[in-house]
Every structure is written in C-alpha cells, then in structure tokens.
Design a protein around this motif. Structure first.
Motif, short mmCIF file in Angstrom:
data_model
loop_
_atom_site.label_atom_id
_atom_site.label_comp_id
_atom_site.label_asym_id
_atom_site.label_seq_id
_atom_site.Cartn_x
_atom_site.Cartn_y
_atom_site.Cartn_z
N TYR A 69 0.77 -1.13 -0.04
CA TYR A 69 -0.03 -0.25 0.08
C TYR A 69 0.97 1.32 -0.12
O TYR A 69 0.22 2.41 0.14
N SER A 71 2.30 3.24 -2.18
CA SER A 71 2.56 4.17 -3.50
C SER A 71 2.07 5.31 -3.32
O SER A 71 2.49 6.38 -4.23
N ARG A 79 9.18 5.51 3.46
CA ARG A 79 10.42 4.93 2.94
C ARG A 79 11.45 6.08 2.98
O ARG A 79 12.52 5.75 3.25
N GLU A 130 10.22 -5.02 2.03
CA GLU A 130 9.59 -4.40 0.78
C GLU A 130 9.98 -4.96 -0.37
O GLU A 130 9.26 -5.42 -1.34
N LYS A 134 7.71 -7.19 -3.02
CA LYS A 134 7.51 -6.66 -4.30
C LYS A 134 7.88 -7.74 -5.63
O LYS A 134 7.29 -7.78 -6.70
#
Length: 253
Positions: A69, A71, A79, A130, A134
C-alpha cells in the motif's frame, strides 16, 4: 579479497587467545592472568534478542505495508524516513535511547541497549522486506483474493511466506550489523565485569568489552580483544549458515 584479508588477519591475531576459559570465565582484574568473556557473550545474545523484539515486528510489517500500500505520499514519507534512519550514525541513536530510557529509568540497562539496537535494525529489515514482497508475482496475490481470502490473510499467508527466504536474508544482515555496534551500547547498556541476566540492569556486551580491552595498555587484554572479534565473526557466520539452511525448508503452499 578485502573480506578474506580482514577475516584472515583477525583469525591470525585472535586464535592464540582462544581457550575453554575464554568462553566460560568472567574477565579478570588488571594484573591477574586468565579469565574470559563469558558474560559478554551471553549479554550480546540477550541484547540482540531484545533488539529483535523491537525491530523485527516493525520492520517486517512495515515492509509488507510499503510493498502493498506504499505507493502514495504516506508510503513515500515512510520510505524516505527509513532511508534517513539507516544513514544516521549509530551513536546518535544511542544518545536518543539514553535520553528516552536511561534518563527515565535513571540507570543503564539491557532494555535501553536492545531498544537502541532495535531501532538500527528497523530500516534494514523494512527495506529488504519491501523489496522481497515486491518480487512476489502479483498473480499469487490476486489468486488469493479470488479464492475469497481476506486481504490481510493473503498478505501474511501467501505473500509473506513466498518472500520468506529473502526476508530472512534481511534479518541476518540486520543482526550481523547490530552485533558489531559499540557506540549505542556505551550510552545504554554500558558494561559490567560480572554476570547479569536482569534486563533492567547494566549488561556486558562483546563489542564494549573488546573496546575496553583494545584501549588498555596490556598485551593479554589486546589478545582477548582479537579473540572477541574473531568470536563475533564466527557467530555471525554460524547464524548465517543455520538460518539459510532453515529458510530453504520454507516453501509456499
């Protein structure tokens, strides 16, 4: 080549001080021969365990959230914060833990040391998790949702298990890093020459003990500092081998 050169040099300097007493005896006072680093070895494992309790849940769940989530602007901020945190000098984190915990408790403790090391672990585990999540094919995630599974269950039971091996690599990298930290522990766990298993009291660690031995004027203590350095390298190597072997047994399904 640099890695082989460093390990070879530490092995050459430290192997001479290896003995049964080194792993089973307490440090001896100045001028007394013998002794070891048993309390520091046990203390290091306790501190790393406390750090894992702090850093792994936040890092792993944070990494999963960022991959699924992250983005938007909130994901960018988290981040970016993780990247900034990973670049902070560890002594700054040690001072932060000192102000937050040591000053509040009015004494050094393993709790403060584990907290400081746990903060250092968070960005490494978060970013690794992460990236590994991904890499999981999007079709697996969509297949789980198509079967009627809740979104959180798809993330934990399908995506997380598929990325398990890669996440373990990040955990090992984080553990290897904090096992070599010294500055945060000087401000938090401090050190002791005696046995202590109470986490609300000062606790010995190998890195601080090595530092104390290394700056001393005694050749015998210098030899123990090299032996302690070699011990840390061997422990990290052993953990890496064991975890990698174990992680190969975990498969999606």
């Amino acid at each position: 080549m640099p890695l082989i050169a460093v390990i070879s040099y530490v092995f050459f300097k430290g192997i001479g001080a290896f003995s049964f007493d080194f792993f089973t005896q307490l440090p001896m006072p100045v001028g007394d021969p013998g002794g070891g680093m048993a309390n520091a070895i046990v203390g290091t494992f306790i501190l790393v365990g406390l750090a894992c309790l702090v850093g792994l849940p936040i890092g792993i769940f944070g990494g999963i959230w960022l991959a699924q989530y992250g983005s938007g602007k909130r994901g960018f901020f988290i981040r970016y914060s993780a990247d900034v945190l990973s670049s902070l000098p560890s002594i700054v984190i040690g001072i932060f833990a000192y102000v937050l915990i040591v000053a509040t408790m009015k004494r050094f403790s393993a709790i403060a040391g584990g907290f400081a090391l746990g903060i250092i672990m968070i960005p490494v585990v978060t970013r690794t998790t992460e990236e590994m999540v991904k890499m999981v094919p999007r079709t697996l995630y969509e297949a789980g949702l198509a079967l009627g599974l809740p979104e959180w269950k798809v993330a934990l039971r399908i995506v997380f298990r598929t990325a398990w091996n890669g996440i373990f690599t990040g955990v090992i990298l984080a553990v290897a890093r904090i096992m070599g930290e010294t500055a945060p522990l000087i401000f938090t766990a401090f050190n002791t020459m005696y046995w202590n298993l109470q986490i609300d009291q000062p606790m010995a660690s190998m890195t601080v003990q090595i530092y104390n031995y290394a700056i001393s004027p005694f050749d015998e203590w210098h030899a123990k500092a090299w032996a302690g350095s070699l011990t840390i390298i061997l422990i990290v190597f052993l953990i890496t081998v064991v975890v990698r072997k174990y992680s190969k047994r975990v498969y999606y399904g």
